[in-house]
Structures are given as C-alpha cells and as structure tokens.
Design a protein around this motif. Structure first.
Motif, short mmCIF file in Angstrom:
data_model
loop_
_atom_site.label_atom_id
_atom_site.label_comp_id
_atom_site.label_asym_id
_atom_site.label_seq_id
_atom_site.Cartn_x
_atom_site.Cartn_y
_atom_site.Cartn_z
N GLN A 8 0.00 -3.34 -13.58
CA GLN A 8 1.31 -3.20 -12.97
C GLN A 8 1.10 -2.61 -11.57
O GLN A 8 0.08 -2.01 -11.30
CB GLN A 8 2.25 -2.33 -13.79
CG GLN A 8 1.95 -0.86 -13.77
CD GLN A 8 2.95 -0.05 -14.61
OE1 GLN A 8 3.76 -0.60 -15.35
NE2 GLN A 8 2.87 1.25 -14.49
N VAL A 9 2.06 -2.84 -10.71
CA VAL A 9 2.04 -2.26 -9.37
C VAL A 9 3.07 -1.14 -9.38
O VAL A 9 4.23 -1.35 -9.76
CB VAL A 9 2.39 -3.31 -8.30
CG1 VAL A 9 2.41 -2.69 -6.92
CG2 VAL A 9 1.41 -4.48 -8.37
N THR A 10 2.64 0.06 -8.99
CA THR A 10 3.50 1.23 -9.04
C THR A 10 3.90 1.66 -7.64
O THR A 10 3.06 1.75 -6.75
CB THR A 10 2.78 2.39 -9.76
OG1 THR A 10 2.46 1.96 -11.09
CG2 THR A 10 3.66 3.63 -9.83
N TRP A 23 13.79 -5.18 -5.68
CA TRP A 23 12.65 -6.05 -5.96
C TRP A 23 12.98 -7.11 -7.00
O TRP A 23 12.43 -8.22 -6.95
CB TRP A 23 11.41 -5.23 -6.33
CG TRP A 23 10.80 -4.67 -5.08
CD1 TRP A 23 10.89 -3.39 -4.61
CD2 TRP A 23 10.06 -5.41 -4.11
NE1 TRP A 23 10.24 -3.30 -3.40
CE2 TRP A 23 9.72 -4.51 -3.07
CE3 TRP A 23 9.65 -6.72 -4.00
CZ2 TRP A 23 8.98 -4.90 -1.95
CZ3 TRP A 23 8.91 -7.12 -2.90
CH2 TRP A 23 8.60 -6.21 -1.89
N LEU A 69 6.39 -4.39 -12.15
CA LEU A 69 6.51 -3.42 -11.07
C LEU A 69 7.15 -2.17 -11.64
O LEU A 69 8.14 -2.24 -12.36
CB LEU A 69 7.37 -3.97 -9.93
CG LEU A 69 6.91 -5.27 -9.28
CD1 LEU A 69 7.83 -5.64 -8.13
CD2 LEU A 69 5.47 -5.18 -8.81
N LEU A 86 2.77 -5.83 -0.94
CA LEU A 86 2.97 -7.13 -1.57
C LEU A 86 3.15 -8.19 -0.49
O LEU A 86 3.80 -7.95 0.52
CB LEU A 86 4.22 -7.11 -2.46
CG LEU A 86 4.24 -6.09 -3.60
CD1 LEU A 86 5.50 -6.27 -4.43
CD2 LEU A 86 3.01 -6.20 -4.47
#
Length: 144
Positions: A8-10, A23, A69, A86
C-alpha cells in the motif's frame, strides 16, 4: 524466484478522509466497506476515543488490481517536497499536442476537485510531456 508482494502507499496528512476522497475521485477508487457490524465509517468513529476519530482513511481499487492507498493523520504539516510521488497515467501512448491536451483536460478536472497545478513539463529528447500537480494537502503528483 522471489514472490511478488502486495503493498500500500501511505500518505501522512492532516485530514485523512478529505485526502482519501480526493484520491478516490482522481483514480476511480472507492472507500473500503466498514468492518463487519458497522453500517458506516461514522459508526466506527463513534466507538473510538475522541483523539482517534478520523485518524485514518483508505481507498482501494474496486477491481482489486491497484495498490491500496492509506492516509494517516500526523501532527506536523508538510514542509518539503515529496521523496516519492504518484504518476497518474492519463496520456499513455499519446505524444505531442494530443498528449498535452489530455493532460490539460485532466488537470482542469482535478483543479475542480481541489488540486493545484504546478507546472507543465514539455517533452524533450528523453521524456514525454507531463504535468506536475499537488493534491488537496500539497502532496506532489504528476499527470503522465
């Protein structure tokens, strides 16, 4: 051979739900369903101590392909440029004026959602054009 790992992107942010909603709109993602036993995320929040309410949010690819996310509240504000960002792929396969037109159209849509246009980087001998932007809390990203 190494196993592929999910990730995941935090994002650290001040208002996790606001940034998550932004987002979701940018990427076509959705908020995940609340845990079993809760009808809404507001119901979940009501069960938490006041200092933990709204402390995080997430958005997910409804097809299950893209990374999750995650947005977590932190006390400090954003100070410097992101080290990771991103690239939102909206102009893939396009070149020249056609690519720039697609980037500009998506930029206009995202500005209406609260994003900020930073600058258009025009194509050179090594790279195609891209458009640098900031999300609703100033996190940089590119339309590519």
């Amino acid at each position: 051979m190494a196993l592929i790992k999910q990730f995941q992107v935090t994002f650290d942010c001040a208002e996790p739900r606001r940034v998550a909603r932004f987002w979701c709109e940018v990427l076509g993602y959705v908020l995940p369903p609340p845990p079993e036993g809760f009808a809404t995320w507001d119901d979940v929040d009501r069960e938490l101590p006041p200092e933990q309410r709204g402390a995080w949010s997430a958005c997910v690819d409804p097809s299950g392909v893209g990374p999750r996310l995650f947005f977590q509240r932190v006390p400090e504000g954003k100070i410097v440029k992101n080290r990771v960002h991103l690239d939102v792929r909206v102009g893939t396969g396009l070149v020249g004026a056609e690519r720039v037109a697609v980037l500009e159209a998506e930029c206009a849509r995202l500005v209406d959602l609260g994003a900020v246009r930073v600058r258009l980087l025009l194509a050179d001998e090594d790279n195609e054009s891209c458009l640098v932007m900031q999300d609703v809390e100033g996190n940089e990203f590119c339309l590519d």
